[in-house]
Design a protein around this motif. Structure first.
Motif, mmCIF file in Angstrom:
data_model
loop_
_atom_site.group_PDB
_atom_site.id
_atom_site.type_symbol
_atom_site.label_atom_id
_atom_site.label_comp_id
_atom_site.label_asym_id
_atom_site.label_seq_id
_atom_site.Cartn_x
_atom_site.Cartn_y
_atom_site.Cartn_z
ATOM 1 N N TYR A 92 -8.761 1.191 5.154
ATOM 2 C CA TYR A 92 -9.707 1.525 4.256
ATOM 3 C C TYR A 92 -9.565 0.509 3.063
ATOM 4 O O TYR A 92 -10.585 -0.157 2.570
ATOM 5 C CB TYR A 92 -9.459 2.917 3.661
ATOM 6 N N THR A 93 -8.527 0.205 2.683
ATOM 7 C CA THR A 93 -8.101 -0.654 1.583
ATOM 8 C C THR A 93 -8.690 -2.080 1.767
ATOM 9 O O THR A 93 -8.995 -2.791 0.989
ATOM 10 C CB THR A 93 -6.497 -0.809 1.330
ATOM 11 N N ASP B 128 0.506 3.987 8.216
ATOM 12 C CA ASP B 128 -0.446 4.811 8.212
ATOM 13 C C ASP B 128 -1.845 3.944 8.381
ATOM 14 O O ASP B 128 -2.312 3.297 7.193
ATOM 15 C CB ASP B 128 -0.874 5.704 7.166
ATOM 16 N N VAL C 50 0.856 -1.223 -0.062
ATOM 17 C CA VAL C 50 -0.003 -0.020 0.162
ATOM 18 C C VAL C 50 0.785 1.320 -0.040
ATOM 19 O O VAL C 50 0.630 2.160 -0.729
ATOM 20 C CB VAL C 50 -1.032 0.033 1.277
ATOM 21 N N ASN D 77 -17.633 13.470 22.093
ATOM 22 C CA ASN D 77 -16.690 12.664 21.431
ATOM 23 C C ASN D 77 -17.257 11.784 20.170
ATOM 24 O O ASN D 77 -16.778 11.652 19.066
ATOM 25 C CB ASN D 77 -15.970 11.456 22.287
ATOM 26 N N ASP D 78 -18.455 11.142 20.310
ATOM 27 C CA ASP D 78 -19.226 10.597 19.171
ATOM 28 C C ASP D 78 -19.350 11.680 17.901
ATOM 29 O O ASP D 78 -19.043 11.364 16.837
ATOM 30 C CB ASP D 78 -20.579 10.165 19.463
ATOM 31 N N ARG D 79 -19.452 13.021 18.248
ATOM 32 C CA ARG D 79 -19.735 14.016 17.089
ATOM 33 C C ARG D 79 -18.338 14.402 16.659
ATOM 34 O O ARG D 79 -18.158 14.470 15.497
ATOM 35 C CB ARG D 79 -20.436 14.852 17.739
ATOM 36 N N PHE D 80 -17.297 14.669 17.423
ATOM 37 C CA PHE D 80 -16.141 15.323 17.075
ATOM 38 C C PHE D 80 -15.114 14.375 16.920
ATOM 39 O O PHE D 80 -13.766 14.800 16.520
ATOM 40 C CB PHE D 80 -16.006 16.588 17.895
ATOM 41 N N GLY D 81 -15.089 13.099 17.191
ATOM 42 C CA GLY D 81 -14.193 12.134 17.369
ATOM 43 C C GLY D 81 -13.614 11.730 18.678
ATOM 44 O O GLY D 81 -13.712 12.647 19.649
ATOM 45 N N THR E 195 -2.005 9.052 -6.464
ATOM 46 C CA THR E 195 -1.294 7.937 -6.627
ATOM 47 C C THR E 195 -2.177 7.008 -5.563
ATOM 48 O O THR E 195 -2.281 5.651 -5.780
ATOM 49 C CB THR E 195 -0.179 8.066 -6.025
ATOM 50 N N TYR E 196 -3.065 7.366 -4.626
ATOM 51 C CA TYR E 196 -3.804 6.535 -3.771
ATOM 52 C C TYR E 196 -4.947 7.267 -3.105
ATOM 53 O O TYR E 196 -4.864 8.654 -3.046
ATOM 54 C CB TYR E 196 -2.861 6.110 -2.651
ATOM 55 N N VAL F 208 -13.624 11.169 11.529
ATOM 56 C CA VAL F 208 -13.352 11.795 12.765
ATOM 57 C C VAL F 208 -14.576 12.192 13.496
ATOM 58 O O VAL F 208 -15.079 13.200 12.915
ATOM 59 C CB VAL F 208 -12.359 12.768 12.974
ATOM 60 N N GLY F 209 -15.230 11.640 14.327
ATOM 61 C CA GLY F 209 -16.534 11.788 14.868
ATOM 62 C C GLY F 209 -17.297 11.798 13.639
ATOM 63 O O GLY F 209 -17.744 10.639 12.947
ATOM 64 N N PHE G 254 -5.951 -1.020 -6.771
ATOM 65 C CA PHE G 254 -5.084 -0.933 -5.563
ATOM 66 C C PHE G 254 -3.870 -0.896 -6.049
ATOM 67 O O PHE G 254 -2.905 -0.488 -5.371
ATOM 68 C CB PHE G 254 -5.669 -1.565 -4.196
ATOM 69 N N ALA H 217 0.943 4.210 -2.715
ATOM 70 C CA ALA H 217 0.781 5.860 -2.314
ATOM 71 C C ALA H 217 1.739 6.450 -2.988
ATOM 72 O O ALA H 217 1.600 7.535 -3.213
ATOM 73 C CB ALA H 217 0.387 5.857 -0.812
ATOM 74 N N ASN H 218 3.241 6.013 -2.583
ATOM 75 C CA ASN H 218 4.132 6.626 -3.009
ATOM 76 C C ASN H 218 5.029 6.055 -4.101
ATOM 77 O O ASN H 218 5.852 5.208 -3.661
ATOM 78 C CB ASN H 218 5.257 7.171 -1.789
ATOM 79 N N TRP I 107 -7.880 7.116 0.365
ATOM 80 C CA TRP I 107 -8.493 6.521 1.309
ATOM 81 C C TRP I 107 -9.305 7.393 2.015
ATOM 82 O O TRP I 107 -9.292 8.736 1.890
ATOM 83 C CB TRP I 107 -7.221 5.795 2.231
ATOM 84 N N ARG J 184 -5.094 4.133 8.630
ATOM 85 C CA ARG J 184 -6.147 4.340 8.048
ATOM 86 C C ARG J 184 -6.322 4.063 6.619
ATOM 87 O O ARG J 184 -7.277 3.656 5.849
ATOM 88 C CB ARG J 184 -6.140 6.068 7.919
ATOM 89 N N LYS J 185 -4.883 4.150 5.926
ATOM 90 C CA LYS J 185 -4.822 3.431 4.752
ATOM 91 C C LYS J 185 -5.027 2.019 4.694
ATOM 92 O O LYS J 185 -6.038 1.553 3.554
ATOM 93 C CB LYS J 185 -3.468 3.823 4.129
#
Lengths: 401, 47
Positions: free
Chosen positions: A72-73, A66, A8, A361-365, B2-3, B9-10, A125, A12-13, B5, A68-69
């Motif tokens: 998600y993938t 990372d 991944v 926290n539910d709303r803003f993270g 290139t990618y 956040v909340g 991907f 990405a790079n 995702w 999150r990458k």
């Protein structure tokens, strides 16, 4: 997926493509989580310290992962799988089982499905995967590991015994180093030998697991693909984190325990459950030694500070032998928490404050509002290593009594 | 590009785009609530 995190990052790079790279959990972390095939060819292995990796491969490029990458993938790839069968079980972030028994009429053959999946993953991907086609989950996993990267291996039902005959036992999913050592001491080195071993000999040594081991040696596996929503209900709510760096300062450990307790408490409250048993898990800096201890309280709790106090009461009974690499807190012995207003004003205020905090926290993270002691300069504790329990759709169900 | 995702956040969905101009890699993030773009990261080969 082949070298998933590294692949991944290379996609990405583009600068990283074709180069030896190693992914680490955080900027301060020194253990390699995974590496590209270019790095593996030079001897870089998962679990190596960065300095070891650099020694065997001086041109090694270190990349901070990372999550999150990757999550998600992984979720998107599992969506691709579901286009071919609803029976998809995510085994980990980069491995899934698919039962395509009932899809063969639509797509023609297992091989066709495998090629379609490989093509779509590569197209979407740019990464490769290895697929194993076999009569059951055990053999499919074995087959997928037989050819990497970008492999497609088929173990036909008639071929099972031939393939297993000389296959080392540690290639089977579920036989780790410890089990391998025990079996080797019984002069069992291959799956063929395991399958031929008398069941009584195995059960006398391993108990009920002995029967399962014999079946594994014969390539028998009756477990079914458990699709999302049909998993065994979750019986605990827990969080663990690998720390950004190994720590031995008690204040830092307490700080981190509070952070974990808040994460556990917040999730327990979200699911409207509370629990009586708190389990604390600690892994030391040497990567291999660890311990877990638990305590059962008289009352059910789900407030973060109560969880924190219970975790502290456990860790205070232990003399830490080494700096700590990973900490985990979990709440079990769960029951549905029927909301009841506390009788006394102070307790009631605390409940309202917690509810307000959870809503924000539910709303803003998560951690948008948190304890003051968690704020100063230590927000980024944790190297964000993805736990093995991670699943593409997140944890949905929580079992309660 | 290139990618791509996404994460959350909340209640806010964030769309991440890795883009390159051939010399550096940029991570651009689109916030679906504010409808704003931000530069989240920059990687270059040279220090």
């Amino acid at each position: 997926m082949n070298a998933f995190f590294a692949s991944v990052e290379q996609q990405a790079n583009p600068e990283l493509r074709g180069k030896p790279i190693a992914v680490v959990g955080g900027s301060e972390r020194t253990v390699i989580t995974t590496s590209s095939y270019e790095a593996r060819a030079k001897g870089v292995k998962t679990g190596m310290a960065v300095w070891e990796g650099k020694r065997v491969c001086p041109e090694l490029i270190i990349v901070v992962g990372d999550n999150r990458k990757y999550t998600y993938t992984s979720s998107k790839i599992n969506e691709i799988f579901r286009d071919y069968t609803p029976e998809v079980e995510a085994f980990s972030i980069d491995e899934s089982w698919l039962d395509i028994t009932h899809s063969l009429g639509i797509f023609g053959s297992a091989e066709t499905i495998a090629y379609l999946i490989k093509a779509r993953i590569r197209h979407s991907f740019g990464i490769t995967c290895s697929i194993g086609i076999a009569p059951n989950k055990l053999l499919a996993k074995l087959a997928s590991d037989m050819k990497k990267p970008d492999g497609l291996t088929i173990i036909a039902p008639d071929d099972v015994l031939r393939v297993l005959e000389r296959m080392p036992i540690n290639e089977l999913c579920g036989i780790g180093k410890k089990m391998q050592r025990h079996l080797n001491m019984m002069s069992i080195h291959t799956c063929g030998e395991l399958g031929r071993c008398e069941e009584a000999r195995l059960t006398s040594k391993f108990g009920i697991t002995g029967s399962r081991l014999k079946q594994m040696g014969q390539g028998i596996d009756h477990s079914t693909v458990i699709q999302f929503g049909e998993e065994a209900a979750v019986k605990s709510v827990g969080h663990s984190r690998t720390l950004e760096r190994d720590i031995d300062d008690p204040a830092e450990i307490r700080h981190f325990l509070l952070q974990l307790s808040e994460m556990v408490g917040s999730r327990a409250r979200k699911y409207n459950v509370s629990g009586k048993t708190i389990h604390l898990y600690v892994r030391y800096a040497d990567f291999f030694s660890s311990w877990g201890k638990q305590t059962t309280l008289k009352n059910y709790i789900n407030q973060s500070d109560d969880i924190y106090r219970a975790s502290l009461s456990i860790i205070d009974t232990v003399k830490l032998e080494q700096p700590v690499r990973l900490l985990g807190v979990s709440l079990s012995n769960l029951k549905h928490h029927a909301e009841q207003l506390p009788l006394f004003g102070v307790e009631r205020k605390k409940l309202f404050a917690t509810q307000a905090m959870d809503k924000i926290n539910d709303r803003f993270g998560s951690m948008a509002v948190t304890y003051g002691s968690l704020l100063p300069e230590k927000e980024s504790a944790g190297s964000h290593v993805i736990p093995p329990s991670w699943r593409p759709d997140g944890i949905r169900s929580v079992d309660v009594k | 590009m290139t990618y791509f995702w996404r994460d959350r956040v909340g209640e806010v969905h964030l769309m991440h785009y890795a883009v390159t101009d051939g010399e550096a890699l940029y991570e651009l993030v689109y916030n679906t609530l504010d409808q704003t773009w931000s530069l989240n990261g920059l990687h270059t080969e040279q220090p």
